[in-house]
Scaffold this motif. Structure first.
Motif, short mmCIF file in Angstrom:
data_model
loop_
_atom_site.label_atom_id
_atom_site.label_comp_id
_atom_site.label_asym_id
_atom_site.label_seq_id
_atom_site.Cartn_x
_atom_site.Cartn_y
_atom_site.Cartn_z
N ARG A 26 8.07 16.53 -19.76
CA ARG A 26 7.34 16.72 -21.01
C ARG A 26 7.06 18.19 -21.23
N ALA A 27 6.94 18.56 -22.50
CA ALA A 27 6.39 19.88 -22.79
C ALA A 27 4.92 19.85 -22.37
N TRP A 28 4.47 20.90 -21.72
CA TRP A 28 3.11 20.89 -21.18
C TRP A 28 2.39 22.17 -21.57
N SER A 29 1.24 22.02 -22.18
CA SER A 29 0.43 23.17 -22.56
C SER A 29 -0.77 23.28 -21.65
N SER A 30 -1.05 24.50 -21.19
CA SER A 30 -2.21 24.75 -20.34
C SER A 30 -3.32 25.47 -21.09
N THR A 31 -3.21 25.50 -22.41
CA THR A 31 -4.18 26.25 -23.22
C THR A 31 -5.60 25.78 -22.99
N ASP A 32 -5.79 24.46 -22.87
CA ASP A 32 -7.13 23.89 -22.71
C ASP A 32 -7.48 23.63 -21.25
N SER A 33 -6.83 24.34 -20.35
CA SER A 33 -7.12 24.20 -18.92
C SER A 33 -8.10 25.26 -18.46
N GLY A 36 -6.36 28.51 -18.66
CA GLY A 36 -6.10 28.97 -20.02
C GLY A 36 -4.64 29.30 -20.28
N THR A 37 -3.84 29.31 -19.25
CA THR A 37 -2.42 29.59 -19.38
C THR A 37 -1.73 28.95 -18.18
N GLY A 38 -0.41 28.90 -18.21
CA GLY A 38 0.28 28.30 -17.09
C GLY A 38 1.78 28.41 -17.22
N SER A 39 2.49 27.77 -16.31
CA SER A 39 3.94 27.85 -16.25
C SER A 39 4.61 26.99 -17.31
N GLY A 40 3.89 25.97 -17.82
CA GLY A 40 4.48 25.03 -18.76
C GLY A 40 5.24 23.92 -18.09
N VAL A 41 5.28 23.92 -16.74
CA VAL A 41 6.01 22.88 -16.01
C VAL A 41 5.20 21.58 -16.04
N SER A 251 -18.30 18.99 -11.64
CA SER A 251 -18.15 18.41 -10.29
C SER A 251 -16.76 17.82 -10.11
N TRP A 252 -16.22 17.22 -11.16
CA TRP A 252 -14.87 16.66 -11.07
C TRP A 252 -13.81 17.76 -11.07
N GLN A 253 -14.05 18.84 -11.82
CA GLN A 253 -13.11 19.96 -11.79
C GLN A 253 -12.98 20.51 -10.37
N VAL A 254 -14.12 20.68 -9.71
CA VAL A 254 -14.11 21.17 -8.34
C VAL A 254 -13.41 20.15 -7.43
N ALA A 255 -13.69 18.87 -7.66
CA ALA A 255 -13.12 17.82 -6.81
C ALA A 255 -11.60 17.82 -6.85
N ILE A 256 -11.01 17.86 -8.04
CA ILE A 256 -9.55 17.77 -8.09
C ILE A 256 -8.89 19.10 -7.67
N TYR A 257 -9.62 20.21 -7.84
CA TYR A 257 -9.12 21.47 -7.29
C TYR A 257 -9.01 21.36 -5.77
N LEU A 258 -10.02 20.76 -5.13
CA LEU A 258 -9.99 20.60 -3.68
C LEU A 258 -8.86 19.68 -3.22
N LEU A 259 -8.39 18.81 -4.12
CA LEU A 259 -7.26 17.94 -3.79
C LEU A 259 -5.92 18.63 -4.01
N GLY A 260 -5.95 19.89 -4.43
CA GLY A 260 -4.71 20.65 -4.57
C GLY A 260 -4.16 20.77 -5.96
N VAL A 261 -4.94 20.38 -7.00
CA VAL A 261 -4.46 20.50 -8.38
C VAL A 261 -4.64 21.95 -8.85
N PRO A 262 -3.57 22.61 -9.27
CA PRO A 262 -3.69 23.98 -9.76
C PRO A 262 -4.57 24.06 -11.01
N GLU A 263 -5.23 25.18 -11.19
CA GLU A 263 -6.18 25.35 -12.30
C GLU A 263 -5.53 25.19 -13.66
N GLU A 264 -4.23 25.45 -13.76
CA GLU A 264 -3.57 25.34 -15.06
C GLU A 264 -3.47 23.89 -15.55
N TYR A 265 -3.74 22.92 -14.67
CA TYR A 265 -3.69 21.51 -15.05
C TYR A 265 -5.08 20.87 -15.14
N ILE A 266 -6.13 21.60 -14.81
CA ILE A 266 -7.48 21.04 -14.80
C ILE A 266 -8.12 21.25 -16.17
#
Length: 400
Positions: A26-33, A36-41, A251-266
Motif C-alpha cells: 500500500r501507499a503509506w503516509s507517515s504525516t500523522d505519525s 511526522g515523516t517516513g520511508s513510505g514503506v 501510554s499506548w504510543q510508548v507501549a508499541i514503541y517498546l514492542l519495536g514499532v518505528p516512530e514513523e508508524y505510530i
C-alpha cells in the motif's frame, strides 16, 4: 536501497518471497505519525531488524533455554539485567530496555490515574472486547494457535487477557512496575516466532504472509486494544477529559514503541489512530477455525469465575461490545432476554457509576459482580498473582 522507488521495492519483495502479487504494498503516509515523516514503506513488509537476526542466532545456537532460565527472575522495570545472558543479547537489551526520549512522565502518570478511575470499563473492554476481537483477527488467531503457546490454550488465553491490564497498572512504566520488561520479553518472543512459525506446515497452510508479526500486525493489535477501547468509551459516553484521552494515547504510543514499532508508524493523535485502524484492522476481521477454538477457550475461562452470570449473558455482552456480526462469526448462541438486559441496563449502570444519575439499576449488583469477576481474571493472570510469565519458544505447536 535508498534510491529504490516503490515499484523496485515491490519487485524486490516478490523476488524474496515476501510480497504476494495479489497483495501489493500500500501507499503509506507517515504525516500523522509521531515522526511526522517516513520511508513510505508499507508496514506490512517491515519486521524488527534489531531483534530478529539476534533471535535466529540464539535459536540456532541452542541458547534459548538458558536465556529463559536467566530471564525468569527479571520482572520489574528497575531490575538489573540478569547475569548469564549471551553478550549480544545483553547488549541489545541495554539499548532497548528503556523509555524513549519523548516519553512524558506527567502523561504516563496521568494515564495511570485514568486507568485507575476507569478500570471498570477497561476490564470489560480489554477482556470481552479486545480479547475476543483477537479471535477474529485471522493472522493473530492462527499465530497464537500454531505457535508453541497454542498447545496449552487455557494458559495462552489467560495471557491474551493480560496485556492491556499490564499496561494499566499504576506503576507500569516506573521502576517498580513491569511493563517495560514485559514489552521487551514480548519483543524477543516475536522475533523467535517470526523464525519458527514459517517452519510449521500447519501455519503455512493458512498463512497469507511469508513471515508473521510484521509491524502492520503489531499495529493491528494496538488498534484492537487501545484504539478500540478509546472509541467504545466515547460511544458509551463515559466522561473523559481531553488531557485524559491524550495521556491514554501516550501510554499506548510508548507501549508499541517498546514492542519495536518505528516512530514513523505510530499515530500521533486519536484521529490518526482511528484512520489507521480503518486501514489496517477493520478490513481484515474474519472468522477462522483457529479463532473459533480460541474464542471458546477465552469465553470458557471467563465463565469459570463468572459468579453466577450465565453464559448467555456473556455471549450477549460480547455481541454488544463487538457487534452481532462478530457474534455470528463465533457462533455464539442468542439469548434475547440477556440481550435486552445488557442493552438497557449497561448504559444505566454507567450513568450511575459515573454519578450522572441518582437511579441505581435494579440489576446493579449483578453487573458489578460481573465486572469483579473479570477483574479477578486480570488480577490473577492465569497461574501467577504477581507477573505474567513470558518465555521464548524453541518450537511450534506439536502436530496432532
Amino acid at each position: 536501497m535508498q534510491n529504490l522507488n516503490r515499484r523496485s521495492l515491490l519487485s524486490l519483495g516478490v523476488a524474496l518471497g515476501l510480497v504476494g502479487v495479489a497483495n501489493p504494498a500500500r501507499a503509506w503516509s507517515s504525516t500523522d505519525s509521531l515522526a511526522g515523516t517516513g520511508s513510505g514503506v508499507d508496514p506490512e513488509y517491515v519486521w524488527d531488524s534489531a531483534t530478529d537476526p539476534l533471535m535466529v542466532s540464539l535459536l540456532e545456537k541452542g541458547q534459548v533455554p538458558s536465556v529463559n532460565t536467566a530471564m525468569a527472575k527479571w520482572v520489574n522495570n528497575g531490575d538489573a539485567l540478569p547475569s548469564g545472558l549471551p553478550a549480544e543479547l545483553a547488549a541489545h537489551l541495554r539499548t532497548v530496555n528503556k523509555l524513549p526520549s519523548w516519553a512524558d512522565p506527567a502523561k504516563l502518570a496521568r494515564a495511570a490515574d485514568f486507568n485507575r478511575r476507569k478500570d471498570t470499563y477497561l476490564f470489560m473492554l480489554y477482556g470481552l472486547g479486545s480479547g475476543i476481537m483477537s479471535t477474529v483477527i485471522p493472522r493473530e488467531a492462527r499465530s497464537v494457535y500454531w505457535s508453541f503457546g497454542g498447545a496449552d490454550m487455557k494458559d495462552r488465553a489467560a495471557k491474551t487477557f493480560t496485556f492491556g491490564y499490564d499496561l494499566s497498572q499504576l506503576d507500569a512504566f516506573k521502576p517498580t512496575g513491569q511493563f517495560v520488561v514485559t514489552a521487551n520479553k514480548t519483543r524477543l518472543v516475536h522475533g523467535a516466532v517470526r523464525h519458527l512459525l514459517p517452519q510449521s506446515p500447519h501455519w503455512k497452510a493458512g498463512a497469507d504472509q511469508a513471515v508473521p508479526i510484521s509491524v502492520a500486525d503489531i499495529l493491528v493489535t494496538f488498534h484492537s486494544l487501545g484504539t478500540y477501547v478509546h472509541r467504545k468509551m466515547l460511544d458509551w459516553k463515559i466522561p473523559m477529559s481531553a488531557a485524559d484521552q491524550e495521556a491514554f494515547l501516550h501510554s499506548w504510543q510508548v507501549a508499541i514503541y517498546l514492542l519495536g514499532v518505528p516512530e514513523e508508524y505510530i499515530p500521533k493523535t486519536w484521529a490518526a489512530a482511528e484512520a489507521q485502524s480503518a486501514q489496517v484492522l477493520t478490513p481484515i476481521l474474519a472468522p477462522t477455525p483457529e479463532g473459533l477454538d480460541l474464542a471458546e477457550v477465552l469465553l470458557g475461562l471467563t465463565a469459570e469465575i463468572d459468579l453466577g452470570v450465565t453464559r448467555g449473558f456473556l455471549n450477549e455482552f460480547v455481541r454488544y461490545a463487538l457487534s452481532n456480526e462478530v457474534g455470528d462469526w463465533l457462533k455464539l448462541p442468542r439469548d434475547y432476554a440477556a440481550a435486552a438486559l445488557v442493552r438497557t441496563v449497561w448504559p444505566a449502570f454507567i450513568l450511575f457509576r459515573e454519578g450522572l444519575s441518582p437511579v441505581m439499576p435494579g440489576t446493579f449488583y449483578m453487573f458489578d459482580q460481573f465486572v469483579r469477576a473479570l477483574a479477578m481474571l486480570f488480577l490473577n493472570k492465569g497461574s501467577s498473582s504477581t507477573t505474567t510469565p513470558i518465555t521464548i519458544p524453541t518450537g511450534n505447536r506439536p502436530a496432532g
